[in-house]
Motif scaffolding. Structure first.
Motif, short mmCIF file in Angstrom:
data_model
loop_
_atom_site.label_atom_id
_atom_site.label_comp_id
_atom_site.label_asym_id
_atom_site.label_seq_id
_atom_site.Cartn_x
_atom_site.Cartn_y
_atom_site.Cartn_z
N UNK A 125 -3.15 -10.69 -14.67
CA UNK A 125 -4.29 -10.74 -13.62
C UNK A 125 -3.92 -9.94 -12.56
N UNK A 126 -2.99 -9.06 -12.43
CA UNK A 126 -2.81 -8.27 -11.40
C UNK A 126 -3.16 -6.92 -11.62
N UNK A 127 -3.83 -6.25 -10.48
CA UNK A 127 -4.36 -4.96 -10.64
C UNK A 127 -3.35 -4.04 -9.70
N UNK A 128 -2.69 -3.09 -10.70
CA UNK A 128 -1.26 -2.62 -10.08
C UNK A 128 -1.61 -1.18 -9.73
N UNK A 129 -1.10 -0.93 -8.44
CA UNK A 129 -1.43 0.53 -7.71
C UNK A 129 0.07 1.22 -8.15
N UNK A 141 6.18 3.32 -10.90
CA UNK A 141 6.49 2.15 -10.24
C UNK A 141 5.19 1.78 -9.54
N UNK A 142 4.96 0.38 -10.03
CA UNK A 142 3.52 -0.10 -9.66
C UNK A 142 3.81 -1.41 -8.89
N UNK A 143 2.69 -1.81 -8.18
CA UNK A 143 2.69 -2.92 -7.19
C UNK A 143 1.27 -3.20 -7.16
N UNK A 144 0.95 -4.53 -6.65
CA UNK A 144 1.68 -5.68 -6.12
C UNK A 144 1.58 -7.12 -6.80
N UNK A 145 3.06 -7.37 -7.08
CA UNK A 145 3.06 -8.56 -7.90
C UNK A 145 2.85 -9.68 -7.05
N UNK A 151 11.87 -11.34 -8.27
CA UNK A 151 12.84 -11.43 -8.93
C UNK A 151 13.83 -10.24 -8.41
N UNK A 152 15.17 -10.39 -8.30
CA UNK A 152 16.17 -9.33 -7.92
C UNK A 152 16.30 -8.50 -9.06
N UNK A 169 10.64 -6.25 -10.79
CA UNK A 169 11.62 -6.51 -9.80
C UNK A 169 10.84 -6.69 -8.48
N UNK A 170 10.80 -7.67 -7.80
CA UNK A 170 10.08 -8.12 -6.67
C UNK A 170 8.77 -8.04 -6.91
N UNK A 171 8.07 -7.01 -5.90
CA UNK A 171 6.55 -7.16 -6.18
C UNK A 171 6.24 -6.14 -7.10
#
Lengths: 228, 318
Positions: A125-129, A141-145, A151-152, A169-171
């Motif tokens: 359900x995440x729209x990644x940028x 490299x996509x975000x934002x979670x 997580x590290x 990793x993280x967001x």
């Protein structure tokens, strides 16, 4: 627009835009990247070998035989950000993912204390940028979670990760286009080709600024798509 | 495609086509790559009269065994390499840093690199291979470059452009450098590490581990204590960056480096000592020495001048 300029090794300069990671800062990085690239293409800046945008930095690498860091610093100090325009057409992508190739889902579930289905649901359900492309060819490299899934990196990076693996990793979320080493938590796998050497003028599928959503597929569908 | 070719009777461990690399693509995740040892690469090409960026064969540890099937070839071998030329079943021990004229049926057996990792074979006129984005450098991890982006394998046909006519041989002298001090500059996250770690990093030897290839060199030694953060925002990488993951053991990123990385970097190997570093073999020990940018720039100039001197001193063998 950048906060600091400093050397990285004897043939690189870092333009540092600060510690924060957001789409606004990233857009400024991409602006400067396009500007430097254009100046190199026009022949105004000799000896530049590469320009690598990341979340909040632009690294410029050069041939120490032809130019040095002080000359590049002078050029960068003269850049007028108000005059750089960015014409960018961002695309929307839907990328199939199979969650049955679990490498880290089990551990993630334990660490985060969230069941696997919920982790998958949040991911779908995440729209990644797309912030940047790098590490290996075509790798986004996509975000934002959602912060629930932060997580590290793994303490010791894996020596081998299978191609198509999707990690977090993280967001941030990534996709490994090739078998490679890496330290991200692997959540699933996609059969899609992110870098195609048959397309010499435009081998890279995604570009910074694009958006990506994932669509869940079964192992059978994965195999079918992977063989196409 | 030319008619002149070698057949590969044994591929060696990591034999690939390389030139000076593929640039202006790091923003797509494509690392420049190229030859590991620029010095040996330049000398190899100069010995057979090639331009500075002509593609060569690079090998590591054990090189290939090639049989010349069609055409005459002038070749050179550089690095510190044990090899033999086989002419009608007569074996001649080869000398590095000189050229050889080969005829059909001749073989060249590159047995091993001596106390070093990489060696080069250049050929007059260059190999007849298709570049990808202006470079013939193979990045095998991403299947980029000629030969389907792969290492050379047994029975491959290696085409070359020129049927050589000139039988004269040339040679030059190259001093081997066994120094184990690697000069570095402060990395962008130098201040992430404790004072004690700084002291250890520049006073204790690091051993090169078996997990070493064209992409990176993993070291074993004093554990670097990170006092700030073991992760950073992923950022662009430069060749020779020394990154330290949470386990505290440094990894030096080499020619086929990942273009973006997320571990703090304590230091960066200087351009002047890069050739020296990559020729070290697993098990050998190195010691880091911190220097300043201006000194590194000056030393690199001198390094390039010394390569030019070696090339100027190429002489015909009587």
């Amino acid at each position: 627009m950048f906060k600091k300029l400093k050397n990285i090794g004897d043939c690189g300069i870092v333009c540092d835009f600060g510690e924060e990671v957001n789409q606004e800062i990233n857009t400024n990085v991409i602006k400067l990247f396009h500007h430097v690239k254009m100046e190199v293409l026009k022949g105004n800046l000799e000896g530049i070998l590469n320009y690598t945008p990341s979340y909040n930095k632009l690294i410029i690498n050069f041939d120490l035989e032809k130019i040095n860091s002080s000359k590049i610093l002078n050029f960068l100090k003269s850049v007028d950000f108000s005059k750089i325009s960015l014409s960018q057409r961002s695309k929307k992508w839907v990328i199939p993912i199979c969650y049955d190739f679990e490498m880290d889902l089990e551990n993630m579930s334990k660490t985060l204390k969230i069941n696997k289905e919920e982790i998958i649901n949040i991911h779908l359900n995440t729209i990644f940028f797309v912030y940047m492309i790098g590490f290996i060819p075509g790798h986004p490299f996509m975000g934002d979670l959602n912060s629930k899934l932060f997580l590290n990196r793994l303490k010791t990076p894996r020596v081998k990760i299978p191609p198509g693996s999707v990690g977090i990793v993280e967001k941030f979320c990534n996709i490994y286009p090739y078998e490679s080493p890496g330290g991200w938590n692997i959540i699933g796998r996609t059969p899609i080709k992110l870098f195609d050497t048959q397309k010499e003028t435009n081998p890279c599928l995604l570009s910074p600024g694009d958006t990506v959503t994932f669509k869940s597929i079964s192992k059978e569908e994965y195999k079918k798509l992977a063989n196409e | 495609m030319s008619n002149n070719f070698f057949k590969i009777l044994r591929p060696g461990i990591n034999t690939t086509f390389q030139d000076q690399g593929r640039f202006h693509m790091q923003h797509l995740g494509v690392t420049p790559g190229g030859c590991m040892d620029l010095k040996s690469f330049l000398i190899a090409n100069a010995l057979v009269g090639n331009s500075k960026n002509e593609g060569v064969l690079e090998f590591a540890y054990q090189g290939p065994l090639l049989k010349l099937i069609k055409g005459n070839a002038k070749i050179s071998i550089t690095g510190n390499v044990f090899f033999q030329i086989i002419k009608s079943n007569k074996k001649i021990d080869g000398e590095c840093n000189r050229s050889y004229f080969l005829e059909e049926e001749d073989e060249i057996d590159i047995l091993a690199t001596k106390e070093s990792t990489y060696g080069y074979m250049a050929i007059e006129g260059g190999f007849d291979v298709k570049p990808f984005c202006k470079s013939i450098s193979v990045l095998s991890r991403a299947a980029i470059g000629p030969n389907e982006g792969k290492k050379i394998k047994i029975n491959d046909k290696i085409n070359f452009k020129m049927n050589s006519k000139n039988k004269k041989s040339f040679s030059t002298k190259v001093k081997t450098n066994n120094n184990n001090i690697i000069r570095v500059l402060e990395g962008p996250q130098f201040d992430y590490f404790s004072k004690e770690s700084h002291k250890n990093f520049f006073s204790e030897e690091y051993k090169i581990s078996n997990l070493t290839d064209r992409m990176g060199m993993r070291l074993k030694g004093a554990v670097m204590k990170n006092i700030f953060n073991t992760n950073i925002r992923s950022e662009g990488i430069t060749k020779g960056a020394i990154q330290v993951p949470a386990d505290g053991q440094p990894i030096i990123l080499l020619t086929d480096y990942p273009t973006i990385g997320g571990y703090p970097k304590i230091a960066n190997v200087t351009s002047v000592d890069y050739n020296l570093l990559i020729q070290k073999t697993p098990g050998q020990k190195i010691l880091f020495k911190l220097i300043k940018l201006r000194e590194a720039e000056q030393l690199y100039k001198e390094h390039l001048n010394s390569i030019s001197e070696i090339i100027k001193n190429i002489k015909e063998i009587n």
